[in-house]
Design an enzyme around this catalytic site. Structure first.
Site, short mmCIF file in Angstrom:
data_model
loop_
_atom_site.label_atom_id
_atom_site.label_comp_id
_atom_site.label_asym_id
_atom_site.label_seq_id
_atom_site.Cartn_x
_atom_site.Cartn_y
_atom_site.Cartn_z
N HIS A 186 0.84 -1.20 0.00
CA HIS A 186 0.00 0.00 0.00
C HIS A 186 0.88 1.25 0.00
CE1 HIS A 186 -2.95 3.00 1.29
NE2 HIS A 186 -2.16 3.30 2.30
N ASP A 237 6.10 21.79 -26.31
CA ASP A 237 6.07 20.44 -25.75
C ASP A 237 7.14 20.38 -24.68
OD1 ASP A 237 6.25 17.47 -25.49
OD2 ASP A 237 4.90 17.54 -27.19
N TRP A 257 7.10 0.11 3.86
CA TRP A 257 7.56 0.81 2.65
C TRP A 257 8.94 1.43 2.87
CZ3 TRP A 257 8.92 5.76 1.09
CH2 TRP A 257 8.78 6.78 2.04
N SER A 283 13.05 6.16 -14.23
CA SER A 283 11.90 6.90 -14.75
C SER A 283 11.82 8.29 -14.11
CB SER A 283 10.63 6.10 -14.47
OG SER A 283 9.50 6.92 -14.58
N SER A 284 11.95 8.34 -12.78
CA SER A 284 11.82 9.63 -12.09
C SER A 284 12.93 10.59 -12.47
CB SER A 284 11.87 9.44 -10.58
OG SER A 284 10.76 8.77 -10.14
N HIS A 315 13.43 11.96 3.22
CA HIS A 315 12.81 13.21 3.62
C HIS A 315 12.59 14.17 2.45
CE1 HIS A 315 10.66 15.40 6.50
NE2 HIS A 315 11.11 16.46 5.88
N GLU A 330 12.05 13.24 -0.36
CA GLU A 330 10.95 12.57 -1.07
C GLU A 330 9.58 13.07 -0.60
OE1 GLU A 330 10.50 10.52 -3.50
OE2 GLU A 330 8.47 9.78 -3.09
N TYR A 363 8.86 15.96 0.43
CA TYR A 363 8.62 17.28 -0.16
C TYR A 363 8.39 17.18 -1.66
CZ TYR A 363 9.71 18.94 4.41
OH TYR A 363 9.67 19.14 5.76
N SER A 407 -1.93 27.27 -4.86
CA SER A 407 -1.73 28.71 -5.05
C SER A 407 -2.53 29.22 -6.25
CB SER A 407 -0.25 29.01 -5.26
OG SER A 407 0.51 28.53 -4.17
N HIS A 422 15.21 13.07 11.82
CA HIS A 422 14.07 13.17 12.73
C HIS A 422 13.14 11.98 12.58
CE1 HIS A 422 11.96 15.71 9.42
NE2 HIS A 422 11.61 14.46 9.31
N HIS A 423 13.36 11.15 11.56
CA HIS A 423 12.60 9.91 11.44
C HIS A 423 13.19 8.82 12.34
CE1 HIS A 423 10.30 11.23 7.87
NE2 HIS A 423 11.40 11.92 7.61
N THR A 459 6.95 27.09 5.77
CA THR A 459 5.62 26.51 5.58
C THR A 459 4.55 27.46 6.11
OG1 THR A 459 6.68 24.39 5.97
CG2 THR A 459 4.30 24.39 5.81
N LYS A 469 3.78 30.12 3.69
CA LYS A 469 2.89 29.70 2.62
C LYS A 469 1.42 29.71 3.08
CE LYS A 469 4.45 27.26 -0.66
NZ LYS A 469 5.45 27.80 -1.57
N ARG A 492 1.91 1.01 14.94
CA ARG A 492 1.54 0.84 13.53
C ARG A 492 2.03 -0.50 13.02
NH1 ARG A 492 5.95 4.74 10.43
NH2 ARG A 492 4.87 4.04 8.57
#
Lengths: 524, 294
Positions: A73, A102, A138, A166-167, A250, A252, A254, A265, A299-300, A325, A328, A447
């Site tokens: 998932h 294009d 994951w 790909s990315s 991390h 990722e 963002y 916006s 921080h993870h 943040t 924003k 979890r």
């Protein structure tokens, strides 16, 4: 084969159009459809998780399969739904917004897309292999993903490699398009915010996807070639896995939210009938978030055992992110302030984004406090946090974007009342699903476990009901899309579609012609 | 600046070909590795790997050939040429980050993980795992010598690795000389310096292969000899793979110069190959410093 003279060719007939295409709109559509399919597959897996957790005790699936479901998932939603959906939006919108014909590298663009179905096909097939699919979460922490992994982990590693190629190619394409294909007069500080946020996102992608490739390569070598990167017996360290992974991981997160900032916006400005408040500060805030994202990763890992200076450094650097943040969120609210607002479906999703993303951001601030995180770590509080930023955050912004630009894409208005139904059902469903997770998390429910203590039973039942409401209400969205795009039932869209929206994409006809600009448009 | 009208691309069958070829290559590799860890490698994945490799080659020749031909026919606008340059730059940046991850792992293991295992600093408690383990670098005595028998010694930086460093630096110089000749319309000079560069690249790889066999056979320095062997082979191995790729690029450039594909002001393919070669050179300098010398 490659006659450049054929300037005026329209779309090919038949299925091969989609296979051979080099058109950014075709490729954007394929990305979006791919993301929708991934969303449904990943959502079905969430249904399995929530059905099992509806009641305490083992009900439906065995624990190993439950772990496969949580893992798949997460992987499918992150790499298969959210990221490709944003790449699809970038494909559709960036060339139109900067006044380009294009994407800069159209063939690479098609290649980037077509790698994805193969990568995910391989990942999905691990479900049917001996030992089952990846079951280590994951985040695939070693040694769960090395010494104790199911044999299918090899295929998982190589499918991550394909997603990475790909990315990276997709991101290079976006950057080159933005740097080199802007219409004359489109200076950097005139670029629409969606383009800005995607430029910064693409930079993040190129910076960290190779690190992900590196970490899965080290896993592969630990598993098959006798190395000991993540094995302390040879002088390595399983914690090193977490450091390298989160150095990717991390930025990722963002990558999955910055384009959402751009989308929101645009929408808030249009439906408040005011120009965006603080454009320049928006750009700088986005850039600051991106820069900070490289120095907050640990921080993870507060509970993994780090020196005190590490805990403090990563705690304070993480809290710093709240500043840009906050800029924003302030700008979005101020844009709405005294605006003549209307509440069409895209605006509803965008406002919900601002409110609910902020809830996710604030719970993130709580998690950033190292001593408090010792209580929250690996509980449902964390699950609540990142689902608040990813579901009513990233996913809502994608839905908002689809409603907002769909009339431009297909030339028809979607059904507004179905859109409103979709919004309200989703809004209610998402909050019933994820809000109670805060409570069970704070009370200590871990979890990724298929069973739980009895005191969590009521809230889990509520969460499961909410999850099914949220999941099934997406069928309204699909029905609405089908009515608009396939049955062509909506009224024809005007070129502007909305009330004086800003941007080059609203100056061209609806639906946008197959090749948007044959000549560079003039930007004032 | 020209581009009054935009370049609009035609459809192409190469991308889907590329996706299938990459998928089959990766799938067959995964299957071979997977099956060999389960015991026996079957016929099917090996056959598939061969087919996939051929498809890859066909795709690379076809796709690059088409791009080269478009360039030769003068179809590429200045804008597109700029796109190529920018994208090559960002591609190299992605490669830089790939190696940065590995260097990060090396520094982490060396300055944090190994000392902690030996009882130093904030996480010294990890010493109870293997009491009496003494941290040192390069790590020759691993915590568990049964599972990961350490190497007898490491390779002396100032012998062959130093020679290799000199070889690569000279090869960067000779490639630059080739570039100067190309800009001065000196075809034979260009070809000569390209050949010299290529020979130096091959020499570098031969020395690397010799050194690998020396490390494995004489020093017992293998991928399984703990974290030093792991980082050593990871970094030098991927570097060697990149040298090989760069060498192939230079070989292609030799062929293209020979067939007069380039003009003094328009030779992006050559420049891209040169950038790549210099990048590989810089990685080696870091490698030499941090893996061999220090």
């Amino acid at each position: 084969m490659s006659e450049h003279s054929s300037d005026h060719h329209g779309p090919e007939k038949g299925l091969l159009r989609w296979v051979y295409t080099t058109n950014h709109k075709d490729i954007g559509t394929m990305y979006l459809l791919f993301a929708l399919v991934a969303l449904l597959v990943g959502g079905t897996m969430a249904f399995v998780i929530r059905a099992e957790l509806f009641q305490p005790g083992l009900q439906l699936v065995d624990p190993n399969f439950f772990n496969q479901m949580t893992t798949m998932h997460g992987l499918i939603m992150v790499f298969g739904a959210i990221m490709p959906a944003f790449v699809g939006l970038a494909n559709w919108l960036v060339p139109m917004m900067v006044g380009a014909p294009d994407m800069a590298l159209p063939r690479i663009n098609n290649w980037s897309f077509w790698l994805l179905p193969f990568a995910f096909g391989m990942l999905f097939c691990t479900l049917f292999m001996d030992g089952g699919a990846p079951n280590f979460g994951w985040t695939f922490y070693a040694p769960l993903s090395t010494d104790y992994a199911p044999p299918s982990v090899t295929f998982f590693i190589f499918s991550v490699h394909m997603m990475g190629i790909s990315s990276i190619m997709g991101a290079v394409n976006v950057i080159v398009t933005i740097f080199n294909m802007r219409a004359p007069g489109m200076t950097f500080m005139k670029m629409p915010l969606f383009v800005w946020t995607w430029l910064i996102t693409a930079f993040l992608l190129i910076a960290v996807m190779p690190v992900l490739a590196g970490v899965v390569t080290m896993m592969l070598m630990d598993i098959h070639f006798g190395t000991s990167f993540f094995n302390a017996a040879g002088g390595g360290d399983p914690v090193m896995f977490q450091h390298v992974f989160w150095f990717f991981g991390h930025p990722e997160v963002y990558i999955m939210i910055l384009p959402a900032f751009g989308v929101v916006s645009h929408i808030i400005s249009t439906f408040s009938r005011k120009p965006l408040f603080g454009y320049t500060s928006m750009v700088w805030a986005t850039a600051s978030i991106a820069v900070l994202s490289f120095i907050v990763w640990a921080h993870h890992m507060f509970t993994v055992g780090m020196p005190l200076v590490g805990e403090l450094f990563f705690m304070y650097s993480t809290m710093l992110i709240a500043v840009p943040t906050g800029v924003k969120v302030f700008n979005w609210v101020t844009t709405m302030f005294k605006g003549s607002m209307t509440f069409e479906t895209p605006m509803l999703f965008a406002i919900a984004f601002v409110v609910l993303f902020t809830i996710g951001g604030l719970s993130g601030l709580m998690l950033a406090i190292a001593p408090a995180d010792f209580q929250y770590h690996d509980t449902y509080f964390v699950v609540a946090h990142f689902h608040y930023v990813l579901v009513p955050g990233a996913l809502f912004s994608i839905l908002a974007a689809v409603y907002y630009w769909l009339p431009k894409w297909c030339g028809r208005m979607y059904n507004e009342s179905l859109g409103k139904w979709h919004f309200w059902m989703s809004f209610i469903g998402v909050n019933i699903t994820f809000f109670p997770m805060h409570f069970v998390g704070l009370a200590g429910m871990p979890r990724r476990i298929p069973d739980y203590a009895l005191q969590f039973a009521e809230f889990n039942a509520i969460v499961s009901v909410g999850a099914f409401i949220f999941g099934l209400s997406q069928l309204i969205f699909i029905y609405n899309l089908w009515k608009t795009v396939v049955k062509k039932e909506g009224e024809a869209a005007t070129d502007k579609v909305w009330d004086k929206p800003e941007g080059l994409e609203w100056d061209i006809p609806s639906p946008a012609p197959y090749h948007t600009f044959q000549e560079p448009p003039v930007v004032k | 600046m020209e581009t009054p009208r935009y370049y609009v691309p035609a459809k192409s069958h190469w991308p889907i070909f590329g996706a299938v070829a990459v998928f089959l290559t990766i799938y067959s590799m995964a299957s071979i590795i997977h099956q060999s860890s389960q015991g026996q490698v079957g016929f099917f994945p090996v056959a598939l790997a061969i087919v996939a490799g051929l498809l890859m080659l066909y795709m690379l020749f076809g796709w690059f050939g088409e791009v080269v031909n478009e360039g030769l026919r003068g179809l590429n606008s200045d804008q597109l040429k700029r796109s190529f340059r920018i994208s090559m730059g960002w591609f190299i940046f992605s490669e830089v980050m790939f190696f940065a991850g590995f260097f990060g792992a090396l520094f982490y293991a060396r300055t944090l993980a190994v000392p902690w295992l030996g009882g130093e600093g904030a996480k010294g408690v990890s010493n109870i795992l293997w009491e009496g383990f003494l941290p040192h670098w390069p790590l020759l005595k691993t915590p568990d010598m049964q599972q990961f028998p350490g190497a007898m010694s490491t390779i002396d930086a100032w012998k062959l690795p130093f020679v290799n460093t000199v070889i690569l630096i000279i090869s960067s110089l000779t490639l630059t000389l080739a570039h100067h000749c190309l800009r001065a319309k000196d075809k034979s000079g260009t070809l000569m310096w390209l050949v010299v560069t290529l020979i130096l690249g091959v020499a570098f790889m031969c020395v690397q292969i010799y050194e690998y066999s020396h490390a494995i056979n004489d020093l017992n320095l293998t991928m399984s000899s703990g974290i030093y062997g792991s980082t050593f082979f990871l970094l030098t191995g991927f570097h060697g793979a990149h040298v090989t790729l760069g060498g192939i690029m230079i070989f292609v450039m030799y062929w293209r110069v020979k067939n007069d594909h380039f003009t003094p002001d328009d030779h992006f393919g050559f420049e891209a190959a040169a950038w790549y070669w210099h990048f590989v050179d810089v990685v080696w300098l870091l490698l030499f410093t941090f893996v061999y010398v220090i």
